[in-house]
Design a protein around this motif. Sequence first.
Motif, mmCIF file in Angstrom:
data_model
loop_
_atom_site.group_PDB
_atom_site.id
_atom_site.type_symbol
_atom_site.label_atom_id
_atom_site.label_comp_id
_atom_site.label_asym_id
_atom_site.label_seq_id
_atom_site.Cartn_x
_atom_site.Cartn_y
_atom_site.Cartn_z
ATOM 1 N N SER A 84 -12.673 -6.188 -4.847
ATOM 2 C CA SER A 84 -12.133 -7.500 -5.177
ATOM 3 C C SER A 84 -11.042 -7.317 -6.213
ATOM 4 O O SER A 84 -10.882 -6.237 -6.804
ATOM 5 C CB SER A 84 -13.237 -8.405 -5.741
ATOM 6 N N ALA A 85 -10.278 -8.375 -6.478
ATOM 7 C CA ALA A 85 -9.210 -8.295 -7.481
ATOM 8 C C ALA A 85 -9.770 -7.932 -8.844
ATOM 9 O O ALA A 85 -9.132 -7.217 -9.629
ATOM 10 C CB ALA A 85 -8.461 -9.631 -7.547
ATOM 11 N N ALA A 86 -10.976 -8.418 -9.149
ATOM 12 C CA ALA A 86 -11.590 -8.133 -10.445
ATOM 13 C C ALA A 86 -11.941 -6.658 -10.601
ATOM 14 O O ALA A 86 -12.138 -6.174 -11.720
ATOM 15 C CB ALA A 86 -12.848 -8.981 -10.621
ATOM 16 N N GLU A 87 -12.022 -5.926 -9.477
ATOM 17 C CA GLU A 87 -12.378 -4.513 -9.527
ATOM 18 C C GLU A 87 -11.158 -3.600 -9.519
ATOM 19 O O GLU A 87 -11.307 -2.372 -9.545
ATOM 20 C CB GLU A 87 -13.291 -4.172 -8.341
ATOM 21 N N ASN A 88 -9.958 -4.166 -9.455
ATOM 22 C CA ASN A 88 -8.760 -3.337 -9.539
ATOM 23 C C ASN A 88 -8.714 -2.636 -10.895
ATOM 24 O O ASN A 88 -9.189 -3.178 -11.900
ATOM 25 C CB ASN A 88 -7.500 -4.201 -9.386
ATOM 26 N N PRO A 89 -8.132 -1.448 -10.961
ATOM 27 C CA PRO A 89 -8.003 -0.763 -12.253
ATOM 28 C C PRO A 89 -7.265 -1.641 -13.264
ATOM 29 O O PRO A 89 -6.301 -2.317 -12.926
ATOM 30 C CB PRO A 89 -7.191 0.495 -11.901
ATOM 31 N N ARG A 90 -7.728 -1.616 -14.511
ATOM 32 C CA ARG A 90 -7.102 -2.421 -15.565
ATOM 33 C C ARG A 90 -6.610 -1.503 -16.677
ATOM 34 O O ARG A 90 -7.383 -0.778 -17.287
ATOM 35 C CB ARG A 90 -8.107 -3.409 -16.161
ATOM 36 N N THR A 91 -5.319 -1.512 -16.896
ATOM 37 C CA THR A 91 -4.729 -0.768 -17.996
ATOM 38 C C THR A 91 -3.694 -1.661 -18.671
ATOM 39 O O THR A 91 -3.415 -2.770 -18.211
ATOM 40 C CB THR A 91 -4.040 0.527 -17.508
ATOM 41 N N ARG A 92 -3.128 -1.162 -19.740
ATOM 42 C CA ARG A 92 -2.090 -1.923 -20.446
ATOM 43 C C ARG A 92 -0.887 -2.181 -19.546
ATOM 44 O O ARG A 92 -0.220 -3.210 -19.655
ATOM 45 C CB ARG A 92 -1.643 -1.152 -21.694
ATOM 46 N N ASP A 93 -0.612 -1.241 -18.622
ATOM 47 C CA ASP A 93 0.572 -1.349 -17.772
ATOM 48 C C ASP A 93 0.283 -1.978 -16.412
ATOM 49 O O ASP A 93 1.218 -2.268 -15.666
ATOM 50 C CB ASP A 93 1.174 0.048 -17.536
ATOM 51 N N ARG A 94 -0.982 -2.161 -16.086
ATOM 52 C CA ARG A 94 -1.343 -2.592 -14.724
ATOM 53 C C ARG A 94 -2.056 -3.948 -14.764
ATOM 54 O O ARG A 94 -3.136 -4.077 -15.339
ATOM 55 C CB ARG A 94 -2.231 -1.539 -14.080
ATOM 56 N N VAL A 95 -1.440 -4.935 -14.137
ATOM 57 C CA VAL A 95 -1.943 -6.307 -14.174
ATOM 58 C C VAL A 95 -2.181 -6.814 -12.754
ATOM 59 O O VAL A 95 -1.348 -6.620 -11.874
ATOM 60 C CB VAL A 95 -0.931 -7.235 -14.893
ATOM 61 N N THR A 96 -3.317 -7.450 -12.546
ATOM 62 C CA THR A 96 -3.625 -8.097 -11.268
ATOM 63 C C THR A 96 -3.728 -9.597 -11.490
ATOM 64 O O THR A 96 -4.463 -10.053 -12.370
ATOM 65 C CB THR A 96 -4.949 -7.577 -10.678
ATOM 66 N N VAL A 97 -2.979 -10.358 -10.700
ATOM 67 C CA VAL A 97 -3.032 -11.818 -10.750
ATOM 68 C C VAL A 97 -3.676 -12.307 -9.461
ATOM 69 O O VAL A 97 -3.194 -12.007 -8.367
ATOM 70 C CB VAL A 97 -1.619 -12.431 -10.886
ATOM 71 N N THR A 110 3.101 -5.355 -5.823
ATOM 72 C CA THR A 110 2.462 -5.482 -4.512
ATOM 73 C C THR A 110 1.941 -6.901 -4.344
ATOM 74 O O THR A 110 1.521 -7.534 -5.312
ATOM 75 C CB THR A 110 1.291 -4.492 -4.348
ATOM 76 N N ALA A 111 1.953 -7.391 -3.120
ATOM 77 C CA ALA A 111 1.457 -8.734 -2.812
ATOM 78 C C ALA A 111 0.582 -8.664 -1.565
ATOM 79 O O ALA A 111 1.040 -8.194 -0.518
ATOM 80 C CB ALA A 111 2.623 -9.694 -2.579
ATOM 81 N N GLY A 112 -0.674 -9.078 -1.697
ATOM 82 C CA GLY A 112 -1.572 -9.068 -0.560
ATOM 83 C C GLY A 112 -1.858 -7.675 -0.043
ATOM 84 O O GLY A 112 -2.002 -7.472 1.154
ATOM 85 N N SER A 113 -1.967 -6.710 -0.943
ATOM 86 C CA SER A 113 -2.167 -5.312 -0.546
ATOM 87 C C SER A 113 -3.470 -4.771 -1.129
ATOM 88 O O SER A 113 -3.755 -5.002 -2.309
ATOM 89 C CB SER A 113 -1.005 -4.435 -1.047
ATOM 90 N N PRO A 114 -4.246 -4.033 -0.345
ATOM 91 C CA PRO A 114 -5.462 -3.397 -0.869
ATOM 92 C C PRO A 114 -5.121 -2.143 -1.657
ATOM 93 O O PRO A 114 -4.936 -1.065 -1.075
ATOM 94 C CB PRO A 114 -6.265 -3.075 0.400
ATOM 95 N N THR A 115 -5.006 -2.247 -2.959
ATOM 96 C CA THR A 115 -4.545 -1.131 -3.790
ATOM 97 C C THR A 115 -5.566 -0.724 -4.849
ATOM 98 O O THR A 115 -5.254 0.045 -5.745
ATOM 99 C CB THR A 115 -3.229 -1.509 -4.494
ATOM 100 N N GLY A 116 -6.796 -1.250 -4.746
ATOM 101 C CA GLY A 116 -7.796 -0.968 -5.772
ATOM 102 C C GLY A 116 -8.218 0.488 -5.851
ATOM 103 O O GLY A 116 -8.730 0.931 -6.880
ATOM 104 N N LEU A 117 -8.023 1.247 -4.777
ATOM 105 C CA LEU A 117 -8.426 2.661 -4.758
ATOM 106 C C LEU A 117 -7.298 3.600 -5.168
ATOM 107 O O LEU A 117 -7.497 4.814 -5.221
ATOM 108 C CB LEU A 117 -8.910 3.038 -3.351
ATOM 109 N N VAL A 118 -6.111 3.039 -5.447
ATOM 110 C CA VAL A 118 -4.932 3.862 -5.724
ATOM 111 C C VAL A 118 -4.658 3.909 -7.227
ATOM 112 O O VAL A 118 -4.447 2.868 -7.855
ATOM 113 C CB VAL A 118 -3.692 3.313 -4.995
ATOM 114 N N ILE A 164 0.845 -1.206 0.000
ATOM 115 C CA ILE A 164 0.000 0.000 0.000
ATOM 116 C C ILE A 164 0.877 1.252 0.000
ATOM 117 O O ILE A 164 0.620 2.214 -0.718
ATOM 118 C CB ILE A 164 -0.936 0.060 1.223
ATOM 119 N N ALA A 165 1.915 1.234 0.834
ATOM 120 C CA ALA A 165 2.813 2.388 0.913
ATOM 121 C C ALA A 165 3.508 2.627 -0.422
ATOM 122 O O ALA A 165 3.626 3.769 -0.879
ATOM 123 C CB ALA A 165 3.837 2.175 2.026
#
Length: 511
Positions: free
Chosen positions: A427-440, A394-402, A372-373
């Motif tokens: 949820s992970a599916a709600e994280n921002p999705r861009t060409r440079d930003r990937v959530t696994v 990031t691993a195990g971090s709530p970053t969907g609002l950042v 998060i930091a």
Amino acid sequence: MTPFVTPPEGPRAPSDTVTVFGGAGATAVESDSVRRAAARVAGAADDLRAAAAQCLAASGDVVLPGSAWRPEGSTAWATAALAPAARALEEAAQDAARCLGARADLCDLLGWRLLRAAGLYEEAESTAERAVGALVTAGTFGTGAAVGSLGWAGLAGVGVVGAAEVAGRLAGGMLTGGVSSAITGWALTEATRGLAPFSDEAFAGLGSGVALSQPALAQGRPDVSGGAGVLAHVAREVPLLGNGDRGIKVTRLGPGDFADGAVPAWSDTGAGSVQEALARVDDLYPGKGGAPAATVAVQKVTGADGTVSWTVLVPGTQSALPADHPWDGRTDLELVAGQADGATAAIEQVLADCGVGPDEPVTLVGHSLGGIAAAALVSRAGFAERYRVGGLVTAGSPTGLVPTPPGVPVLHLETPEELVASTDGRSAAENPRTRDRVTVVRSLRGSTEAGDRAASGNVSLAHAVTTHVRTLDLAIGSADPRVTDVADRIGARLDGKVASTVYYRAERAGP
């Protein structure tokens, strides 16, 4: 809500439990994209029918021998000689028209199926799941509102109880021994597995309830960030919990400051891969590598061509209650609330002390609070102006609002069962999705692997660095181009001919 339905055939191979969102190329199913594809297919059907009409018109223009028309200057025998070719041309044009019409019909069918698929996808969450999710949100909202209405005593009480509960779970302690311990353990395991799909709704409801009960402290934000702001204020101001707004200081560490009298063995070796860099974060926890609490590592790597890059390794929460260092529950709340916090202040001091140049790329790798930091820093315009950001993991971090800046490769790793990554109400599916930003994201519950199954019912194991490293290994092993693209871009910054690492401890300064 995290989409989670166990397939009828039962547990899956670990590699099949990985889902990727965002990145370049193919991505997860999105109903709007499917509907746009259906519209394009419908347009293709129209074009095919127009082409069929043209073919029919062309066949009508073919003049067969015996008609009143004869080319100027032609003879009867020449006209007769053209008869087979003329008939073949007419038949070919008519066949083409029929084929084009058939293809247009197929396109119509495909378009209908795509629209049907979009509808089915939108209804993929069963009525029962949606009902449970709504009930969870409503229930936790009510809890948050009730707690907030009790004022400082209620908020502080929840903070103490919640922190103690989290601390106990992270320590792996059990409530009782013997048979009752086994029963309690089984109940907690099943509860964790069952509630994991609804954890984002639970936190969203709780955060909104707290925020709306104290609108002034929430600064008008009726969501998780507002609720976190309220609780962060409590953590700072309540005498039992708070330690004021003291400043942050960082101190360089030597081998003697570590429990074993030596820094980690990898200190003079570049990571070379995202997996290795993330695995090294585990050595910064006091119980793992013997580092003091609130230790941050900064590695300088020099390539064969003399170029310099930096990697910052940031561990997660080490005290649920407010502590004498900023790696505590108070900082977690401040980060989610988007407020000034001690962890990002410490990282900025560390980078300044290392003398990082403006043209030397900095890659930040963080677990839990550390993630998060790191994300908070990357999202700040001032930080991006001062440093060249080479990547974020990031691993195990709530970053969907950042938000994260375009052009910076970003990789997020999450599991539904860890619960921690959903504390921002996303949820992970709600994280921002861009060409440079990937959530696994990986479903531990759905795996056939015994270790995954065990971790699926244990928040501490599901949240562990090693679990996220395995998730990344499986994702890269799948050869998904979105994952490999971002991982390769970040990994290129992590290795070099010469490497050196400096360690720092962060503390809250005196009043």
